[in-house]
Motif scaffolding. Structure first.
Motif, short mmCIF file in Angstrom:
data_model
loop_
_atom_site.label_atom_id
_atom_site.label_comp_id
_atom_site.label_asym_id
_atom_site.label_seq_id
_atom_site.Cartn_x
_atom_site.Cartn_y
_atom_site.Cartn_z
N GLU A 166 7.59 -26.84 6.66
CA GLU A 166 6.73 -26.52 4.93
C GLU A 166 4.84 -26.69 5.18
N GLU A 167 4.70 -27.85 6.27
CA GLU A 167 3.13 -27.82 6.69
C GLU A 167 2.77 -26.15 7.15
N LEU A 168 3.57 -25.58 7.69
CA LEU A 168 2.67 -24.69 8.09
C LEU A 168 2.90 -23.24 7.22
N LYS A 169 3.58 -23.53 6.44
CA LYS A 169 3.92 -22.55 5.55
C LYS A 169 2.45 -22.62 4.27
N GLU A 170 2.16 -23.31 4.15
CA GLU A 170 0.59 -23.52 3.03
C GLU A 170 -0.67 -22.90 3.74
N ARG A 171 -0.27 -22.65 5.17
CA ARG A 171 -1.46 -21.77 6.19
C ARG A 171 -0.86 -20.24 6.47
N GLN A 172 0.11 -20.13 5.15
CA GLN A 172 0.00 -18.68 5.78
C GLN A 172 -0.44 -17.91 5.08
N VAL A 173 -0.92 -16.78 5.36
CA VAL A 173 -1.80 -16.09 4.84
C VAL A 173 -0.79 -14.91 3.93
N PRO A 174 -1.22 -14.77 2.17
CA PRO A 174 -0.52 -13.81 1.88
C PRO A 174 -0.53 -12.58 2.14
N LYS A 175 0.37 -11.92 2.30
CA LYS A 175 1.06 -10.29 2.33
C LYS A 175 -0.23 -9.77 1.63
N ALA A 176 -0.45 -8.59 2.47
CA ALA A 176 -2.03 -7.91 1.26
C ALA A 176 -1.15 -6.23 1.67
N LYS A 177 -1.38 -5.94 0.44
CA LYS A 177 -0.57 -4.85 -0.64
C LYS A 177 -1.37 -3.62 0.27
N PRO A 178 -0.83 -2.38 1.06
CA PRO A 178 -1.63 -1.54 0.75
C PRO A 178 -2.32 -0.58 0.32
N ALA A 179 -3.74 -0.19 -0.05
CA ALA A 179 -4.48 0.58 -0.39
C ALA A 179 -3.38 2.03 -1.13
N SER A 180 -3.73 2.42 -2.09
CA SER A 180 -3.12 4.07 -2.51
C SER A 180 -3.81 5.07 -2.15
N VAL A 181 -3.02 6.05 -0.75
CA VAL A 181 -3.84 6.62 -0.45
C VAL A 181 -3.75 8.16 -1.21
N GLU A 182 -2.82 8.19 -1.87
CA GLU A 182 -2.80 9.43 -2.95
C GLU A 182 -4.78 9.13 -3.47
N ASP A 183 -4.38 8.53 -4.32
CA ASP A 183 -6.13 8.61 -5.23
C ASP A 183 -7.18 9.59 -3.69
N LYS A 184 -7.31 8.25 -3.10
CA LYS A 184 -8.29 8.93 -1.80
C LYS A 184 -8.16 10.66 -1.39
N VAL A 185 -6.39 11.00 -1.62
CA VAL A 185 -7.00 12.06 -1.18
C VAL A 185 -6.65 13.20 -1.85
N LYS A 186 -6.54 12.76 -3.51
CA LYS A 186 -6.83 13.50 -4.39
C LYS A 186 -8.22 13.69 -4.85
N ASP A 187 -8.99 12.74 -4.86
CA ASP A 187 -10.64 12.69 -4.18
C ASP A 187 -10.68 13.49 -3.54
N GLN A 188 -10.81 13.60 -2.21
CA GLN A 188 -11.61 14.15 -0.84
C GLN A 188 -11.06 15.58 -1.23
N LEU A 189 -9.49 15.96 -1.96
CA LEU A 189 -8.91 16.89 -1.63
C LEU A 189 -10.17 18.11 -3.55
N GLU A 190 -10.99 17.23 -4.25
CA GLU A 190 -10.97 17.39 -5.82
C GLU A 190 -13.02 18.11 -4.59
N ALA A 191 -13.24 16.81 -3.61
CA ALA A 191 -14.88 17.02 -3.32
C ALA A 191 -14.86 18.41 -2.21
N ALA A 192 -13.40 18.88 -1.98
CA ALA A 192 -13.49 20.11 -0.78
C ALA A 192 -13.21 21.47 -1.55
N LYS A 193 -12.75 21.14 -3.16
CA LYS A 193 -12.71 22.82 -3.83
C LYS A 193 -13.91 23.00 -3.44
N PRO A 194 -14.10 24.29 -3.06
CA PRO A 194 -15.56 24.98 -3.36
C PRO A 194 -15.90 25.29 -5.04
#
Length: 165
Positions: free
Chosen positions: A66-94
């Motif tokens: 129990e003492e060690l469970k308090e020191r456990q770092v919460p799991k990180a949620k992965p960032a949404s890659v789809e939004d970043k890809v959409k932004d890059q595709l829009e920026a790359a459009k001629p």
């Protein structure tokens, strides 16, 4: 040689002792002048840093204790890659294609284009002077033709008067 080596070692030990004594005196003088609160603050900061470094952080390990469970770092949620890809595709459009194309910009330049560009200002001045000179010549001719006309009209008038008399 052995005797000299032994005497050198003795001298080195004596020097070390003197240096330790000097350092001790300097520390005593500093503590007396500056006061001990500064030293205590530095020691407290060093201990706090050591505690921070010693603090256990569990990222990938799930402890049962129990003492060690308090020191456990919460799991990180992965960032949404789809939004970043959409932004890059829009920026790359001629960008939209230009409807009108200037042929002067596309055509290759002649080898003497830079010479013409440099002489253009001088040619403008000369062109103005030429136009002024032509205007003056035309005025002179008009004045001359007016005098001839006046002379011709005068001659016609003289002959007409002679006929009517």
């Amino acid at each position: 040689m052995e005797q000299s080596v032994g005497s050198l070692q003795e001298q080195a030990l004596k020097r070390k002792e003197r240096l330790k004594a000097l350092r001790g005196r300097q520390l005593q003088v500093r503590d007396g002048e500056e006061g001990e609160p500064d030293r205590k603050k530095e020691r407290a900061e060093e201990e706090a840093e050591e505690e921070r470094h010693r603090e256990l952080k569990l990222r990938n390990y799930t402890p049962e204790d129990e003492e060690l469970k308090e020191r456990q770092v919460p799991k990180a949620k992965p960032a949404s890659v789809e939004d970043k890809v959409k932004d890059q595709l829009e920026a790359a459009k001629p960008e939209s294609v230009i409807e009108e194309v200037d042929l002067a910009n596309l055509a290759p330049r002649k080898p003497d284009w830079d010479l013409k560009r440099d002489v253009a200002k001088k040619l403008e001045k000369l062109e103005r002077r030429t136009q002024k000179a032509i205007a003056e010549l035309i005025r002179d001719r008009l004045k001359g033709s007016e005098e001839e006309l006046a002379g011709a009209v005068g001659a016609i008038g003289v002959t007409a008067e002679g006929d009517s008399d």
